[in-house]
Write an enzyme that holds these catalytic residues in place. Structure first.
Site, PDB file in Angstrom:
ATOM      1  N   TYR A 178      12.278  -3.722  -1.663  1.00 13.11           N
ATOM      2  CA  TYR A 178      11.130  -4.423  -1.447  1.00 13.11           C
ATOM      3  C   TYR A 178      10.742  -5.722  -1.862  1.00 13.11           C
ATOM      4  O   TYR A 178      10.365  -6.388  -1.223  1.00 13.11           O
ATOM      5  CB  TYR A 178      10.168  -3.273  -1.719  1.00 13.11           C
ATOM      6  CG  TYR A 178       8.687  -3.428  -1.152  1.00 13.11           C
ATOM      7  CD1 TYR A 178       8.381  -3.080   0.123  1.00 13.11           C
ATOM      8  CD2 TYR A 178       7.812  -4.010  -1.792  1.00 13.11           C
ATOM      9  CE1 TYR A 178       7.369  -3.025   0.813  1.00 13.11           C
ATOM     10  CE2 TYR A 178       6.542  -4.317  -1.195  1.00 13.11           C
ATOM     11  CZ  TYR A 178       6.155  -3.786   0.281  1.00 13.11           C
ATOM     12  OH  TYR A 178       4.962  -3.775   0.545  1.00 13.11           O
ATOM     13  N   SER A 213       3.202  -9.265   0.198  1.00 12.61           N
ATOM     14  CA  SER A 213       2.374  -8.240  -0.762  1.00 12.61           C
ATOM     15  C   SER A 213       2.618  -8.998  -2.074  1.00 12.61           C
ATOM     16  O   SER A 213       3.143 -10.091  -2.107  1.00 12.61           O
ATOM     17  CB  SER A 213       3.588  -7.085  -1.149  1.00 12.61           C
ATOM     18  OG  SER A 213       3.478  -6.513  -1.992  1.00 12.61           O
TER      19      SER A 213
END
Length: 251
Positions: A146, A133
């Site tokens: 995350y 990401s």
């Protein structure tokens, strides 16, 4: 060069393949002649994608270490895509939730890579793609688990590239910004709640504020990049992180 000529008959395992990015990757690879295995906690979703792509479905809970104990993967391509999100201030995030997210997005990829490498080494060919990401390269508030997991996945991918290179195995990350998936739709609601703004304001004022291109990434765009990374034209690409973020990390 036609990717399908090189990938015809190859096999791939895609985690989190029942929807979103994973399903798009499964469709892309199947279209290139790859036999796909769809692994997901959502068995019905995995079966639907498998039926569409002529693949196989595998119900798998990556938050449970025992689910991967003793497995031996014999696949040519491994796509570590499964992930979850939790938007919360650090002081309100339960340690159990933090641990679960790292299990799914760091330890499970490690276990899958570890299981896949012997076969890849033996045939001197393998392609590992880790769906990271932009948060593997940048941090955002309220996403401690995350961001931590994606940064760790970046390191795992690079070490795999260094060890796998002499054996014909490449390992790379793809780093999309916000992708049009159910996961992001849930984040919009969470961000609206935390910042006390309307959901309609979240994209422009929170999610895309750093983007030069003001739109979500489409799952098919990520899948196209993955298709290139596992194809013949990317044989010298390893240990890399490919951003697809509308210019977010250009700043």
């Amino acid at each position: 060069m036609d990717d399908s000529s090189d990938l015809q008959g190859r096999s791939a395992l895609i985690t989190g393949g029942a929807s979103g990015i994973g399903a798009a990757i499964a469709r892309r690879l199947a279209g290139l002649g790859v036999g796909v295995q769809i692994a997901d906690l959502d068995l019905a979703g995995a079966q639907a994608v498998a039926a569409e792509t002529g693949g196989e479905a595998w119900q798998l809970d990556l938050s449970e270490p025992g689910a991967l104990s003793g497995i031996q993967l014999e696949v040519d391509i491994l796509v570590n895509n499964a992930g979850i999100q939790r938007v919360s201030p650090i002081e309100e995030l339960e340690p159990e939730a933090f641990h679960r997210m790292l299990m799914i997005m760091v330890e499970a990829p490690f276990r899958l890579i570890r299981s896949a490498l012997p076969h890849m080494y033996a045939q001197r060919y393998g392609r590992i793609v880790n769906v990271s990401s932009v948060h593997g390269l940048r941090a955002s508030a309220y996403k401690s688990a995350y961001v931590t997991a994606k940064h760790a996945l970046e390191g795992l991918s690079k070490v795999t590239a260094l060890e796998g290179g002499p054996h014909g195995v490449t390992s790379n990350c793809v780093n999309p910004g916000y992708v049009r998936t159910p996961l992001v739709e849930q984040q919009i609601a969470d961000q609206a709640r935390i910042h006390q703004i309307a959901e309609s304001e979240v994209l422009e004022t929170i999610m895309l504020t750093h983007n030069a291109v003001k739109r979500l990434v489409e799952p098919e765009e990520v899948a196209a990049l993955v298709g290139w990374l596992v194809g013949p034209d990317a044989a010298m690409v390893t240990g890399a992180s490919y951003t697809m973020d509308g210019g977010w990390t250009a700043q």
